[in-house]
Write a protein that holds these residues in place. Sequence first.
Motif, PDB file in Angstrom:
ATOM      1  N   UNK A 293      -8.156  -0.507  17.264  1.00 24.30           N
ATOM      2  CA  UNK A 293      -9.021  -1.672  17.475  1.00 24.30           C
ATOM      3  C   UNK A 293      -8.333  -2.976  17.089  1.00 24.30           C
ATOM      4  N   UNK A 294      -7.129  -2.862  16.466  1.00 26.24           N
ATOM      5  CA  UNK A 294      -6.384  -4.006  15.924  1.00 26.24           C
ATOM      6  C   UNK A 294      -7.149  -4.684  14.793  1.00 26.24           C
ATOM      7  N   UNK A 295      -8.117  -3.988  14.213  1.00 27.52           N
ATOM      8  CA  UNK A 295      -8.921  -4.566  13.145  1.00 27.52           C
ATOM      9  C   UNK A 295      -8.302  -4.379  11.778  1.00 27.52           C
ATOM     10  N   UNK A 296      -9.000  -4.867  10.754  1.00 28.78           N
ATOM     11  CA  UNK A 296      -8.524  -4.789   9.372  1.00 28.78           C
ATOM     12  C   UNK A 296      -8.462  -3.335   8.900  1.00 28.78           C
ATOM     13  N   UNK A 297      -7.389  -3.007   8.213  1.00 26.82           N
ATOM     14  CA  UNK A 297      -7.206  -1.653   7.678  1.00 26.82           C
ATOM     15  C   UNK A 297      -7.882  -1.555   6.313  1.00 26.82           C
ATOM     16  N   UNK A 298      -8.590  -0.458   6.100  1.00 23.91           N
ATOM     17  CA  UNK A 298      -9.167  -0.148   4.794  1.00 23.91           C
ATOM     18  C   UNK A 298      -8.398   1.031   4.195  1.00 23.91           C
ATOM     19  N   UNK A 299      -8.223   1.005   2.884  1.00 20.92           N
ATOM     20  CA  UNK A 299      -7.411   2.011   2.202  1.00 20.92           C
ATOM     21  C   UNK A 299      -8.201   2.601   1.041  1.00 20.92           C
ATOM     22  N   UNK A 300      -8.160   3.928   0.938  1.00 20.07           N
ATOM     23  CA  UNK A 300      -8.751   4.640  -0.188  1.00 20.07           C
ATOM     24  C   UNK A 300      -7.622   5.082  -1.104  1.00 20.07           C
ATOM     25  N   UNK A 301      -7.531   4.487  -2.290  1.00 24.36           N
ATOM     26  CA  UNK A 301      -6.375   4.696  -3.160  1.00 24.36           C
ATOM     27  C   UNK A 301      -6.439   5.993  -3.967  1.00 24.36           C
TER      28      UNK A 301
END
Length: 400
Positions: A293-301
Amino acid sequence: MTTLGLAIFDDAAGHFGPLTDTRAVFELRTGALTTLQRIEQRLGANAANLDVPPRLRAVVAERHNSCAINTPPAGLTRLVNGRWLGLDAADRVAALEPGQALLQRDGQLVAACLDEPRQIESLRAGDLAGIHVQQSDDTLLVERPWHLLDALDAALRADLAHTHVPQARPEHWPGLTVAGSHALHIDPSVQMLGPVAVDARHGPVVIERDTLIHGFAAIQGPCYVGPGCELGAHVTLRRLTSLGPRCRLAGELAVTIIQEHTNKAHHGYLGCAIVGSGCNLGAGTDVSNLKNTLGEVRVQLAPDAPAEPTGRARQGPILGDHVRTAIGTRLMTGSVIGTGCMIAVSGYAPKCAARFGFYTDAGRAEHDLDALLITIERMRKAPPTDAERKLLQRLHAPVA
């Protein structure tokens, strides 16, 4: 003249996922240098005291045996937060006088100049009585792994501008082709076994001693190649790549930090990633750093942590130390692979893999620690130290 000591502390704030399982936050390579090295360079002093979480004391003491560890410094001391990258506000940190402290806008301590050792703990706890406080309007402390990638361009350029590696003499390597006007520094001990193209149009390139480069390699600045690395034939190092000592690399890399002793010796793409020490990425391991989607990446640390926004449209994986992947492994956008994991799945790798997991199509099993320690010894050609072994044992079976 009174000597001003330097003490650097890890306040264990922020969340860096598996990257700080085995090292203090200031030991992370955050450009061509570690944060500790950059702070020392910018302030013109070697750290005499390091303060770290208790579980890291023994391993940090081994790596920095000239420093006092978790011991209050004596005398006039500049105390610096290890989450400060040594970039913005360096002049303000250097100019602090006794009894002064610099805070970032949310009140977190960046640095202070102390003349009483007892002040350190109270300062870190937020007790600023008797301290003249200076406030910065900027955010100066990193808090997440992706902040290191945000600052990578500035960090690399700052580090490479102060390199000790001599300016390259292209005639020393007949197969070397150079484009662009930025600085190119190559240690005379570097071997090139065929044509090598360096693109210095967008930034400097530094290649450290005892590095071996096979033919048809392409290197684009800003880029740093640490000592004792091996770059395979047809390797492509795109802009903003930093390789720690004694790594073996092939395929394509971009906007990536690798700590040390890590192998990616076959084809495959690695981008917008941070990779720990002692990792081995099997042939054909590929990563995604962009959502469809070229959207913002979310990360689960961590498995018990929520997914967080990164503010980045491009974010690849974050790998802890001693991670291994099987051939054909696919690591997804913004994935986090914990310390000591083995990924051997035929589909997509887990988005967030808990440390010491052995992942196959049958699910997750616990990675045998003794087997992992043997692998570490084979990778480094030296056994883990007693302190490293004990830390890994503690991480593998945390004390309740």
